[in-house]
Write an enzyme that holds these catalytic residues in place. Structure first.
Site, PDB file in Angstrom:
ATOM      1  N   ASP A 182       0.841  -1.193   0.000  1.00 35.92           N
ATOM      2  CA  ASP A 182       0.000   0.000   0.000  1.00 35.92           C
ATOM      3  C   ASP A 182       0.880   1.248   0.000  1.00 35.92           C
ATOM      4  O   ASP A 182       1.861   1.324   0.750  1.00 35.92           O
ATOM      5  CB  ASP A 182      -0.881   0.040   1.254  1.00 35.92           C
ATOM      6  CG  ASP A 182      -1.915  -1.071   1.285  1.00 35.92           C
ATOM      7  OD1 ASP A 182      -2.245  -1.602   0.215  1.00 35.92           O
ATOM      8  OD2 ASP A 182      -2.409  -1.385   2.389  1.00 35.92           O
ATOM      9  N   GLY A 234      -0.878  -7.447   9.045  1.00 37.55           N
ATOM     10  CA  GLY A 234       0.139  -7.672  10.060  1.00 37.55           C
ATOM     11  C   GLY A 234       1.465  -8.192   9.540  1.00 37.55           C
ATOM     12  O   GLY A 234       2.340  -8.575  10.315  1.00 37.55           O
ATOM     13  N   LYS A 248      -8.563   0.900  -4.589  1.00 38.17           N
ATOM     14  CA  LYS A 248      -9.702   0.319  -3.873  1.00 38.17           C
ATOM     15  C   LYS A 248     -10.995   1.042  -4.215  1.00 38.17           C
ATOM     16  O   LYS A 248     -10.988   2.249  -4.481  1.00 38.17           O
ATOM     17  CB  LYS A 248      -9.459   0.392  -2.357  1.00 38.17           C
ATOM     18  CG  LYS A 248      -8.262  -0.416  -1.868  1.00 38.17           C
ATOM     19  CD  LYS A 248      -8.094  -0.280  -0.368  1.00 38.17           C
ATOM     20  CE  LYS A 248      -6.873  -1.020   0.141  1.00 38.17           C
ATOM     21  NZ  LYS A 248      -6.983  -2.473   0.015  1.00 38.17           N
TER      22      LYS A 248
END
Length: 310
Positions: free
Chosen positions: A60, A249, A116
């Site tokens: 990202d 994570g 997105k």
């Protein structure tokens, strides 16, 4: 008071600087046009484009600088976010990335760009595509849309691959049936890689459980699924046929290696990686770990200076 000679010298310097800026702007425009044409001339089908990410890593990003760093450190694609993760987590939702940002990122790198869009919001999907996105992600994190509980059922009609988040095997099959090309795990945590591990293990258990025809029949019908929707999983020993991408994570080379050992098709990394002490080193190490996940000595080497969690 500056002398006449000093004023003339200052004017010449200013003129040279202005000329340099003009030339750089022209150069940047030409580079952007070249990149745009390269991307347009890639005449590959949606399924072929989706396969380009298999065995790769995506991160990202929120701006051009981060996108270019990701490209330089070996990432296969970047996903354009509209704000920092801390802001998104605080307000518990994301929004469509500003088209100007998506376009700027797309024009600055040669690797594909993901954008997105809200679940079921086909207009946002079209805006993202027209802004330069090569893939679109029907994101559960972009809540607030009036259509946020109803997924697009015509994803296959879009000219680019659609990515969708999944939590269990039922969602995997439903999203595939709707036309999703790539599936990633739903895990909103930027620090809990164990949550991703749990989801992957649960899906693997479901794949094994529904190898039994009787179990499968009673499970498929209420979901509106058919035997043909499960056929590609018959005889599967793990989740590999689903081509699931890990997400959530994942912030060290060890995490990346673990995901690949769990038969993931690739890895999505959230933006928090850019907040580490040495983003370039960590990004490069994680990108390399996708390739060398089965070489423990290499993973040890890649973990030097990147062992701490973010």
């Amino acid at each position: 008071m500056p002398t006449k000679a000093e004023k003339e010298r200052a004017a010449r310097i200013a003129a040279r600087q202005e000329e340099a800026k003009k030339k750089q702007a022209e150069k940047d425009a030409k580079t952007a046009e070249i990149i745009k044409n390269i991307k347009k001339n890639l005449k590959i089908t949606v399924p072929e484009r989706a396969k380009m990410l298999n065995g790769r890593i995506i991160v990202d990003v929120i701006n051009v600088v981060q996108a270019q760093l990701a490209q330089a450190t070996g990432y296969a694609a970047v996903c354009a976010l509209e704000a920092l993760p801390a802001i998104l987590n605080a307000r518990k939702m994301s929004r469509l990335c500003d088209p100007r940002v998506t376009r700027a990122i797309a024009n600055s790198v040669l690797i594909p760009v993901v954008a997105k869009f809200s679940i079921g919001h086909d207009i946002e999907a079209e805006v993202a595509i027209q802004s330069g996105a090569n893939f679109v992600d029907e994101s559960e994190y972009m809540t607030g849309s009036a259509t946020s509980s109803v997924y697009m059922d015509n994803k296959g009609d879009l000219p680019v691959p659609v990515i969708c988040g999944v939590f269990n095997l039922a969602e995997c099959l439903l999203r595939r049936k709707e036309g999703a090309s790539i599936l990633r795990i739903k895990n909103s945590s930027t620090v809990r890689v164990d949550a991703t591990v749990v989801i992957l293990n649960n899906i693997a258990k479901e794949v094994a459980k529904y190898q039994d025809a009787a179990e499968r029949a009673t499970w498929l019908e209420p979901l509106g699924l058919e035997e043909s929707d499960f056929a590609f999983l018959l005889g599967a020993k793990n989740i590999a046929p689903l081509r699931l991408f890990a997400y959530g994570g994942i912030c060290t080379p060890r995490d990346v290696a673990l995901m690949m050992h769990m038969h993931c098709a690739g890895v999505f990394v959230d933006n928090s990686v850019f907040t580490s002490d040495n983003p370039r080193r960590r990004l490069r190490a994680m990108a390399q770990a996708v390739k060398d996940y089965d070489k423990i000595e290499k993973i040890i080497e890649l973990s030097i200076g990147t062992a701490e969690r973010i």
